[in-house]
Scaffold this motif. Structure first.
Motif, PDB file in Angstrom:
ATOM      1  N   LEU A  77      25.902  54.340  45.629  1.00 29.94           N
ATOM      2  CA  LEU A  77      24.523  55.108  45.333  1.00 29.94           C
ATOM      3  C   LEU A  77      24.050  55.520  46.331  1.00 29.94           C
ATOM      4  O   LEU A  77      23.471  54.304  48.037  1.00 29.94           O
ATOM      5  CB  LEU A  77      24.138  54.175  43.811  1.00 29.94           C
ATOM      6  CG  LEU A  77      22.411  54.461  43.537  1.00 29.94           C
ATOM      7  CD1 LEU A  77      23.321  56.285  43.387  1.00 29.94           C
ATOM      8  CD2 LEU A  77      22.262  53.815  42.970  1.00 29.94           C
ATOM      9  N   ILE A  78      24.154  56.578  46.413  1.00 26.83           N
ATOM     10  CA  ILE A  78      22.467  57.237  47.675  1.00 26.83           C
ATOM     11  C   ILE A  78      21.759  57.886  46.762  1.00 26.83           C
ATOM     12  O   ILE A  78      21.456  58.828  45.967  1.00 26.83           O
ATOM     13  CB  ILE A  78      23.687  58.378  48.429  1.00 26.83           C
ATOM     14  CG1 ILE A  78      25.122  58.135  48.774  1.00 26.83           C
ATOM     15  CG2 ILE A  78      22.953  59.218  49.243  1.00 26.83           C
ATOM     16  CD1 ILE A  78      26.067  58.688  49.080  1.00 26.83           C
ATOM     17  N   LEU A  79      20.446  57.102  47.421  1.00 24.57           N
ATOM     18  CA  LEU A  79      18.889  57.795  46.824  1.00 24.57           C
ATOM     19  C   LEU A  79      18.816  58.458  47.698  1.00 24.57           C
ATOM     20  O   LEU A  79      18.420  58.115  48.945  1.00 24.57           O
ATOM     21  CB  LEU A  79      18.701  56.286  46.790  1.00 24.57           C
ATOM     22  CG  LEU A  79      19.336  55.821  45.518  1.00 24.57           C
ATOM     23  CD1 LEU A  79      18.134  54.406  45.365  1.00 24.57           C
ATOM     24  CD2 LEU A  79      18.981  56.488  44.236  1.00 24.57           C
ATOM     25  N   ALA A  80      17.835  59.629  47.592  1.00 18.65           N
ATOM     26  CA  ALA A  80      16.866  60.505  47.976  1.00 18.65           C
ATOM     27  C   ALA A  80      15.810  60.926  47.298  1.00 18.65           C
ATOM     28  O   ALA A  80      15.475  61.202  46.027  1.00 18.65           O
ATOM     29  CB  ALA A  80      18.156  61.767  48.198  1.00 18.65           C
ATOM     30  N   PRO A  81      14.268  61.572  48.345  1.00 13.99           N
ATOM     31  CA  PRO A  81      13.944  61.564  47.025  1.00 13.99           C
ATOM     32  C   PRO A  81      13.293  62.326  46.696  1.00 13.99           C
ATOM     33  O   PRO A  81      12.422  62.858  45.532  1.00 13.99           O
ATOM     34  CB  PRO A  81      12.342  61.552  48.840  1.00 13.99           C
ATOM     35  CG  PRO A  81      13.551  61.827  49.481  1.00 13.99           C
ATOM     36  CD  PRO A  81      15.053  61.335  49.663  1.00 13.99           C
ATOM     37  N   THR A  82      14.354  64.007  47.078  1.00 11.95           N
ATOM     38  CA  THR A  82      14.209  65.211  45.945  1.00 11.95           C
ATOM     39  C   THR A  82      15.166  66.079  45.912  1.00 11.95           C
ATOM     40  O   THR A  82      16.383  65.725  46.939  1.00 11.95           O
ATOM     41  CB  THR A  82      13.431  66.405  47.437  1.00 11.95           C
ATOM     42  OG1 THR A  82      13.955  66.476  48.543  1.00 11.95           O
ATOM     43  CG2 THR A  82      12.179  65.725  48.039  1.00 11.95           C
ATOM     44  N   ARG A  83      15.191  66.860  44.816  1.00 12.93           N
ATOM     45  CA  ARG A  83      16.299  67.521  44.536  1.00 12.93           C
ATOM     46  C   ARG A  83      16.781  68.118  45.771  1.00 12.93           C
ATOM     47  O   ARG A  83      18.253  67.656  45.812  1.00 12.93           O
ATOM     48  CB  ARG A  83      15.800  68.260  43.728  1.00 12.93           C
ATOM     49  CG  ARG A  83      15.453  68.011  42.276  1.00 12.93           C
ATOM     50  CD  ARG A  83      14.525  68.988  41.613  1.00 12.93           C
ATOM     51  NE  ARG A  83      14.335  68.425  40.661  1.00 12.93           N
ATOM     52  CZ  ARG A  83      13.365  69.220  38.873  1.00 12.93           C
ATOM     53  NH1 ARG A  83      13.583  70.229  39.762  1.00 12.93           N
ATOM     54  NH2 ARG A  83      12.103  68.733  38.914  1.00 12.93           N
ATOM     55  N   GLU A  84      16.207  68.730  46.655  1.00 16.55           N
ATOM     56  CA  GLU A  84      16.630  69.826  47.523  1.00 16.55           C
ATOM     57  C   GLU A  84      17.834  68.822  48.416  1.00 16.55           C
ATOM     58  O   GLU A  84      18.709  69.430  49.169  1.00 16.55           O
ATOM     59  CB  GLU A  84      16.102  70.726  48.329  1.00 16.55           C
ATOM     60  CG  GLU A  84      15.423  71.318  47.603  1.00 16.55           C
ATOM     61  CD  GLU A  84      14.772  71.461  46.184  1.00 16.55           C
ATOM     62  OE1 GLU A  84      14.722  72.407  45.368  1.00 16.55           O
ATOM     63  OE2 GLU A  84      14.064  70.412  45.880  1.00 16.55           O
ATOM     64  N   ASP A 427       9.449  65.346  41.398  1.00 11.70           N
ATOM     65  CA  ASP A 427      10.749  63.855  41.645  1.00 11.70           C
ATOM     66  C   ASP A 427      12.287  63.838  40.846  1.00 11.70           C
ATOM     67  O   ASP A 427      11.686  62.781  41.378  1.00 11.70           O
ATOM     68  CB  ASP A 427       9.124  63.239  41.123  1.00 11.70           C
ATOM     69  CG  ASP A 427       9.128  63.125  39.518  1.00 11.70           C
ATOM     70  OD1 ASP A 427       8.006  62.637  38.888  1.00 11.70           O
ATOM     71  OD2 ASP A 427      10.005  63.662  39.012  1.00 11.70           O
ATOM     72  N   GLY A 428      12.368  64.350  39.723  1.00  8.18           N
ATOM     73  CA  GLY A 428      13.516  63.740  39.517  1.00  8.18           C
ATOM     74  C   GLY A 428      13.258  63.193  38.275  1.00  8.18           C
ATOM     75  O   GLY A 428      14.373  63.189  38.220  1.00  8.18           O
ATOM     76  N   LEU A 429      12.323  63.101  37.388  1.00 11.39           N
ATOM     77  CA  LEU A 429      12.427  61.851  36.683  1.00 11.39           C
ATOM     78  C   LEU A 429      12.673  63.002  35.464  1.00 11.39           C
ATOM     79  O   LEU A 429      13.006  64.659  35.639  1.00 11.39           O
ATOM     80  CB  LEU A 429      11.087  61.888  36.105  1.00 11.39           C
ATOM     81  CG  LEU A 429      10.221  61.430  37.080  1.00 11.39           C
ATOM     82  CD1 LEU A 429       8.669  60.803  36.743  1.00 11.39           C
ATOM     83  CD2 LEU A 429      10.704  59.645  37.291  1.00 11.39           C
ATOM     84  N   THR A 430      12.896  62.500  34.580  1.00  6.81           N
ATOM     85  CA  THR A 430      13.464  62.937  33.328  1.00  6.81           C
ATOM     86  C   THR A 430      12.457  63.261  32.123  1.00  6.81           C
ATOM     87  O   THR A 430      11.323  63.217  31.866  1.00  6.81           O
ATOM     88  CB  THR A 430      15.123  62.263  32.223  1.00  6.81           C
ATOM     89  OG1 THR A 430      13.688  60.809  31.803  1.00  6.81           O
ATOM     90  CG2 THR A 430      16.028  61.453  33.401  1.00  6.81           C
ATOM     91  N   PRO A 431      12.906  64.196  31.181  1.00 11.30           N
ATOM     92  CA  PRO A 431      12.013  64.795  30.223  1.00 11.30           C
ATOM     93  C   PRO A 431      11.585  62.693  29.347  1.00 11.30           C
ATOM     94  O   PRO A 431      12.902  62.086  29.350  1.00 11.30           O
ATOM     95  CB  PRO A 431      12.554  65.355  29.006  1.00 11.30           C
ATOM     96  CG  PRO A 431      13.695  65.887  29.733  1.00 11.30           C
ATOM     97  CD  PRO A 431      14.010  64.682  30.837  1.00 11.30           C
ATOM     98  N   PRO A 432      10.767  63.158  28.098  1.00 10.07           N
ATOM     99  CA  PRO A 432      10.180  61.933  27.284  1.00 10.07           C
ATOM    100  C   PRO A 432      11.325  62.002  26.658  1.00 10.07           C
ATOM    101  O   PRO A 432      12.355  62.343  26.268  1.00 10.07           O
ATOM    102  CB  PRO A 432       8.778  62.461  27.249  1.00 10.07           C
ATOM    103  CG  PRO A 432       8.333  63.732  27.348  1.00 10.07           C
ATOM    104  CD  PRO A 432       9.394  64.484  28.255  1.00 10.07           C
TER     105      PRO A 432
END
Length: 437
Positions: A77-84, A427-432
């Motif tokens: 798993l590679i995590l990055a702070p932004t979508r770009e 920030d990459g959060l999902t809808p409610p």
């Protein structure tokens, strides 16, 4: 030492050769052997040092040469702070997995949750994701990481600045076993939360510090100009746009509204320009970046969305129309130019509101800033604090006579608005989540 001396799988070496890399950078030379022998790693490196390859190559080597811990769970798993940044990492990853049996997936906010759910059900080996959206899938049970072999945090300091500590903690707990290898990359190791996070995630890590954040980039010429006010900044910007030899330019602003306004300002000068901000949906942001990369536009006006990770080789100029809040972000901003041996120009416009940011940048870079001037555009502001405005005398009014008491009325309860720590579009959060039936 060439890449072939690092004992990499022949398939990886062919990909490296195809990309045109001959010798590893300093960070790659330090990090790759340490990761390949199974060490946890914490790396501090300046922008453009080649850190993405420093973790992709040893990660791919492990996945190709060892058996998976489970058949069901993601292996890395590679995590990055932004979508770009996540999209750029994923694009490089695909070049290495293309001629191997390793499968991969990109999971970021702003895209259809159910479509991502279907992708995750195919059980990809490697997932590149933003923390917020990945945790939502984790809680939705779309993905499991009990057998995760490698956890990689790219730009951990930025993730913490964006408020992702809770998500990172949840991910760590979901894959907390002794066989997991963890790699953490950060612009600086002076970040208190980064050190605290490293203690919780890494086991006896191997530390690599290549090029301290305050070291000057030799290929970037930095210039600073005082500006009295907004019209003065615009006049200076117009001067640079019309007199400098520009291939492509990125203008960084503090607010979303300024991205659109300054893009129109450039267009009025006959220069092709486009604005990029967090209020665009994912498809819109992808379209803007692709158009800029393909040189459809000469100028990109953006907030800090484009400050990190994007490898844009044709950017000759970076303009800080507003200085950033954090000194580290300044380093990442100007690092969008002067890449791959090319020369770059970094221009900063310093107004009265930028003084605090400037002081932080000077302290971080450990230098005393020298200022340039444009003939005919020299203002009155010289970096010193403005004298405090005279305090107007306030005539005290006599207190009004108390009105006769009335019957007590029930006070209306006012709901407090939830604090907006950062905009969910960035920030990459999902809808409610949907309510259970």
């Amino acid at each position: 030492m060439p890449f072939k001396d690092l004992s990499l799988d022949p398939r990886l070496l062919r990909s490296v050769q195809h990309l045109g890399f001959v010798k590893p950078t300093e960070i790659q030379l330090e990090a790759i052997p340490a990761v390949m022998v199974g060490r946890d790693l914490i790396v501090s490196s300046k922008t453009g040092s080649g850190k993405t390859l420093a973790y992709l190559l040893p990660m791919m080597q492990r996945l190709l040469k060892s058996r998976p811990l489970t058949k069901q769970d993601a292996r890395a798993l590679i995590l990055a702070p932004t979508r770009e940044l996540a999209k750029q990492v994923y694009a490089q990853l695909r070049l290495f997995v293309s001629n191997t049996p390793i499968t991969s997936a990109l999971i970021v906010g702003g895209e259809n949750f159910n479509d991502q759910d279907k992708i995750l059900k195919r059980k990809p080996d490697v997932i590149v994701a933003t923390p917020g959206r990945f945790v939502d899938h984790l809680e939705h049970k779309s993905v499991f990481i009990n057998g995760l072999e490698m956890l990689i945090l790219d730009e951990a300091d930025r993730m913490l600045d964006l408020g992702f500590l809770e998500q990172l903690t949840l991910i760590n707990k979901a894959a907390d076993h002794r066989l997991r290898q963890t790699l953490m990359f950060s612009a600086t190791l002076d970040h208190a939360q980064v050190n605290q996070l490293a203690l919780g995630l890494l086991k006896n890590p191997f530390r690599v510090a290549i090029g301290a954040g305050y070291e000057q980039h030799q290929d970037i010429k930095q210039r600073y100009y005082y500006a009295d006010h907004l019209p003065h900044k615009e006049a200076l910007l117009k001067h640079f746009l019309t007199t400098e030899n520009i291939d492509q330019m990125i203008i960084f602003t503090a607010t979303r509204s300024d991205t659109e306004r300054l893009a129109e300002f450039c267009q009025q000068l006959g220069i092709t320009a486009v604005g990029l901000s967090g209020k665009l949906n994912q498809a819109g942001r992808n379209s803007v970046m692709q158009a800029f990369i393909s040189a459809k536009y000469k100028v990109l006006v953006t907030t800090d969305l484009a400050a990190r990770g994007l490898d844009l080789l044709s950017v000759s100029h970076v303009v800080n129309f507003d200085l950033p809040k954090y000194a580290e972000e300044y380093v990442h901003r100007i690092g969008r130019t002067g890449r791959a041996g090319a020369k770059g120009q970094a221009i900063s416009l310093v107004g009265p509101k930028d003084i605090v940011s400037l002081q932080q940048i000077e302290a971080f870079l450990r230098l005393e800033t020298e200022y340039s001037q444009v003939p005919g555009l020299v203002g009155k502001f010289d970096g010193k604090e403005k004298p405090k405005a005279e305090i107007k005398k306030v005539i005290k009014k006599r207190p009004a006579k108390a009105k006769p008491s009335q019957k007590p009325t029930e006070e209306k309860k006012v709901a407090k608005a939830a604090p907006a720590f950062f905009q969910p579009s960035d920030d990459g959060l999902t809808p409610p989540k949907r309510k259970k039936k």
